[in-house]
Design a protein around this motif. Structure first.
Motif, mmCIF file in Angstrom:
data_model
loop_
_atom_site.group_PDB
_atom_site.id
_atom_site.type_symbol
_atom_site.label_atom_id
_atom_site.label_comp_id
_atom_site.label_asym_id
_atom_site.label_seq_id
_atom_site.Cartn_x
_atom_site.Cartn_y
_atom_site.Cartn_z
ATOM 1 N N GLY A 24 0.835 -1.302 0.082
ATOM 2 C CA GLY A 24 0.233 0.097 -0.037
ATOM 3 C C GLY A 24 0.922 1.214 0.061
ATOM 4 O O GLY A 24 0.439 2.203 -0.815
ATOM 5 N N ALA A 25 2.137 1.360 0.834
ATOM 6 C CA ALA A 25 2.780 2.270 0.787
ATOM 7 C C ALA A 25 3.526 2.557 -0.384
ATOM 8 O O ALA A 25 3.396 3.836 -1.109
ATOM 9 N N LEU A 26 3.804 1.785 -1.256
ATOM 10 C CA LEU A 26 4.383 1.888 -2.532
ATOM 11 C C LEU A 26 3.378 2.361 -3.715
ATOM 12 O O LEU A 26 3.598 3.328 -4.319
ATOM 13 N N ASP A 27 2.250 2.029 -3.473
ATOM 14 C CA ASP A 27 1.270 2.567 -4.445
ATOM 15 C C ASP A 27 0.917 4.179 -4.192
ATOM 16 O O ASP A 27 1.093 4.888 -5.045
ATOM 17 N N TRP A 28 0.998 4.599 -2.885
ATOM 18 C CA TRP A 28 0.676 5.892 -2.418
ATOM 19 C C TRP A 28 1.898 6.807 -3.071
ATOM 20 O O TRP A 28 1.826 7.917 -3.595
ATOM 21 N N LEU A 29 3.158 6.066 -2.657
ATOM 22 C CA LEU A 29 4.383 6.952 -2.928
ATOM 23 C C LEU A 29 4.754 7.005 -4.546
ATOM 24 O O LEU A 29 5.243 8.171 -5.129
ATOM 25 N N ARG A 30 4.381 5.991 -5.096
ATOM 26 C CA ARG A 30 4.775 6.100 -6.793
ATOM 27 C C ARG A 30 3.896 7.137 -7.262
ATOM 28 O O ARG A 30 4.153 7.862 -8.152
ATOM 29 N N SER A 31 2.536 7.206 -6.686
ATOM 30 C CA SER A 31 1.481 8.171 -7.291
ATOM 31 C C SER A 31 2.249 9.790 -7.015
ATOM 32 O O SER A 31 2.136 10.437 -7.554
ATOM 33 N N ALA A 32 2.755 9.764 -5.614
ATOM 34 C CA ALA A 32 3.366 10.949 -5.044
ATOM 35 C C ALA A 32 4.287 11.499 -5.935
ATOM 36 O O ALA A 32 4.232 12.479 -6.443
ATOM 37 N N VAL A 33 5.381 10.669 -6.317
ATOM 38 C CA VAL A 33 6.372 11.060 -7.344
ATOM 39 C C VAL A 33 5.978 11.410 -8.846
ATOM 40 O O VAL A 33 6.551 12.053 -9.331
ATOM 41 N N ALA A 34 4.662 10.818 -9.085
ATOM 42 C CA ALA A 34 4.235 11.080 -10.258
ATOM 43 C C ALA A 34 3.703 12.337 -10.314
ATOM 44 O O ALA A 34 3.555 13.316 -11.518
ATOM 45 N N ILE A 35 2.689 12.573 -9.141
ATOM 46 C CA ILE A 35 2.152 14.032 -9.241
ATOM 47 C C ILE A 35 2.977 15.161 -9.367
ATOM 48 O O ILE A 35 2.944 16.111 -9.965
ATOM 49 N N ASP A 36 4.241 15.015 -8.294
ATOM 50 C CA ASP A 36 5.225 16.160 -8.320
ATOM 51 C C ASP A 36 6.536 15.390 -8.350
ATOM 52 O O ASP A 36 6.965 15.170 -7.108
ATOM 53 N N PRO A 37 7.221 15.290 -9.426
ATOM 54 C CA PRO A 37 8.649 14.515 -9.362
ATOM 55 C C PRO A 37 9.688 15.348 -8.844
ATOM 56 O O PRO A 37 10.709 14.752 -8.747
ATOM 57 N N ASN A 38 9.327 16.555 -8.478
ATOM 58 C CA ASN A 38 10.302 17.560 -7.834
ATOM 59 C C ASN A 38 10.356 17.616 -6.449
ATOM 60 O O ASN A 38 11.304 18.338 -5.947
ATOM 61 N N TYR A 39 9.591 16.885 -5.823
ATOM 62 C CA TYR A 39 9.427 16.637 -4.185
ATOM 63 C C TYR A 39 10.215 15.757 -3.679
ATOM 64 O O TYR A 39 10.008 14.491 -3.853
ATOM 65 N N GLY B 236 10.728 14.959 -0.544
ATOM 66 C CA GLY B 236 10.423 14.156 0.728
ATOM 67 C C GLY B 236 9.524 12.768 -0.058
ATOM 68 O O GLY B 236 9.777 11.779 0.573
ATOM 69 N N SER B 237 8.914 13.066 -1.034
ATOM 70 C CA SER B 237 8.147 11.833 -1.403
ATOM 71 C C SER B 237 9.278 10.560 -1.974
ATOM 72 O O SER B 237 9.084 9.472 -2.020
ATOM 73 N N TRP B 238 10.269 11.165 -2.483
ATOM 74 C CA TRP B 238 11.314 10.394 -3.071
ATOM 75 C C TRP B 238 11.939 9.636 -1.804
ATOM 76 O O TRP B 238 12.495 8.242 -1.917
ATOM 77 N N VAL B 239 12.433 10.307 -0.890
ATOM 78 C CA VAL B 239 12.824 9.722 0.333
ATOM 79 C C VAL B 239 11.833 8.679 1.113
ATOM 80 O O VAL B 239 12.119 7.447 1.185
ATOM 81 N N ASN B 240 10.608 9.094 1.183
ATOM 82 C CA ASN B 240 9.739 7.927 1.506
ATOM 83 C C ASN B 240 9.532 6.733 0.536
ATOM 84 O O ASN B 240 9.516 5.621 1.198
ATOM 85 N N LEU B 241 9.519 7.056 -0.711
ATOM 86 C CA LEU B 241 9.549 5.816 -1.554
ATOM 87 C C LEU B 241 10.789 4.987 -1.449
ATOM 88 O O LEU B 241 10.795 3.771 -1.384
#
Length: 380
Positions: free
Chosen positions: A215-230, A232-237
């Motif tokens: 579930g975490a991977l689903d949310w976080l892959r979407s996060a970096v797709a929505i804003d690939p320049n953030y 924080g999302s890449w760290v969590n991913l």
């Protein structure tokens, strides 16, 4: 707690809203604006996402809009009066009072239903409601109030998010969950795309803490797709990928975070820990040395630096880093136990036991506390 503030002077807005002194240095676009549905959907499609499957967390339901317009007079002449009435409706109403709760980031609709929110969830609700009233509210990231805590082998880094409105030279802040009298020294204006990505990143981090890695991977892959320049999302991913066994993917995610933000000490620390597991200690030390700077407030960076130096026999350097960890977060069980282990390694068992007692008073189950107790009980 909810703080509101401006730069300067500050002004009380509502009974539940407390004014705070502000020293703000704002970065970013001073002309930030709300983003309409068509523009958001266009951007999402350009990034390979189906808009109907993306949660826009600050959107309101029809019921919420009716509730709002029943409580805020339509003829109010200015933005500040509308914010005043909105604040009172959220915190002083007979039928609606929001309470702070940590651990779950709800959408604006979920917060309205449960009347519970963390700082990001409250910000999503407040901004959605304020914009419905015609107030051009926007998202702020307040990085000076970030906190660090350790949950198992995961270091959780929590950036603080607040509501802003008004021009940047006369900034007003509405801050939910902050300490009273909080000082704001580094504030970044956040656009709507970043706010949506932060919501997804938070939800991914919450799934991580619960051990739900898929579930975490689903949310976080979407996060970096929505804003690939953030970053924080890449760290969590990266954390999610590492927990899922994808070491190479985790390393790539951490390095991407560092390319985006050299100040991302959590990315430095997680990458250094991964490189240490791979036997690449020298690069790990080099990375952590880069994080050893006055602006780094993450105590776990210094604990890791201390560990690596002690492992290589550099005892004086290890002690310096452990003391830095203590200065960054004060009475923390991990840092106290680290000092005890360092003193035990130097042969000072009496002082090590004193540090153990202090650490046990805070968290007797912390990993370093257990290690220090075991070594003191078994070594003669």
């Amino acid at each position: 707690m909810v703080n509101t503030a401006r730069t300067p002077p500050s002004k009380r807005l509502a009974g539940a809203v407390v004014a705070a002194a502000v020293l703000a240095s704002c970065a970013g676009n001073s002309q930030l604006r709300s983003v309409g549905r068509v523009e958001i959907e266009s951007l999402l499609r350009s990034r390979g996402l189906e808009p109907s499957r993306v949660v826009v967390p600050y959107r309101l339901s029809a019921e919420m809009k009716r509730w709002l317009h029943d409580r805020v007079p339509k003829a109010l002449p200015n933005h500040e009066d509308r914010i005043l009435y909105l604040s009172r409706s959220l915190f002083q109403g007979d039928d609606f009072r929001i309470a702070y709760i940590r651990g779950y980031t709800g959408t604006a609709m979920e917060v309205f239903e449960t009347q519970q929110a963390n700082c990001l969830a409250f910000t999503l609700l407040f901004i959605g409601l304020a914009r419905e009233l015609g107030v051009p509210a926007y998202f702020l990231e307040v990085r000076d109030t970030e906190s660090y805590r350790k949950e198992g082998d995961l270091i959780v880094v929590s950036d603080h998010v607040a509501v802003g409105y008004g021009p940047t030279h006369d900034l007003r802040i509405i801050d939910f969950g902050a300490r009273e009298g909080a000082a704001y020294r580094r504030i970044t204006l956040v656009d709507d795309y970043r706010a949506i990505a932060m919501f997804y990143s938070n939800r991914g981090a919450e799934e991580l803490r619960s051990g739900h890695y898929a579930g975490a991977l689903d949310w976080l892959r979407s996060a970096v797709a929505i804003d690939p320049n953030y970053a924080g999302s890449w760290v969590n991913l990266g954390v999610a990928l590492r927990r899922s066994g994808d070491v190479e993917g985790a390393e790539k995610a951490y390095r991407t975070a560092l390319e985006l933000d050299l100040q991302a000490t959590s990315a430095l620390q997680n990458l250094a820990a991964l490189l240490h597991i791979k036997g690449e200690d020298q690069e790990a030390l080099d990375l952590l040395a880069a994080a050893d700077r006055a602006s780094n407030r993450n105590p776990f960076t210094y604990l890791t630096l201390g560990d690596l130096n002690m492992r290589h026999g550099r005892m004086d350097a290890a002690g310096r880093f452990y003391r830095k960890a203590l200065r960054r977060q004060g009475e923390n069980a991990e840092s106290l136990a680290a000092m005890g282990l360092w003193l035990l390694e130097r042969g000072d068992r009496k002082s090590a036991r004193n540090w153990l007692r202090r650490a046990e008073d805070l968290d007797p189950a912390a990993a370093r506390v257990l290690l220090l107790r075991r070594r003191l009980d078994t070594e003669t």
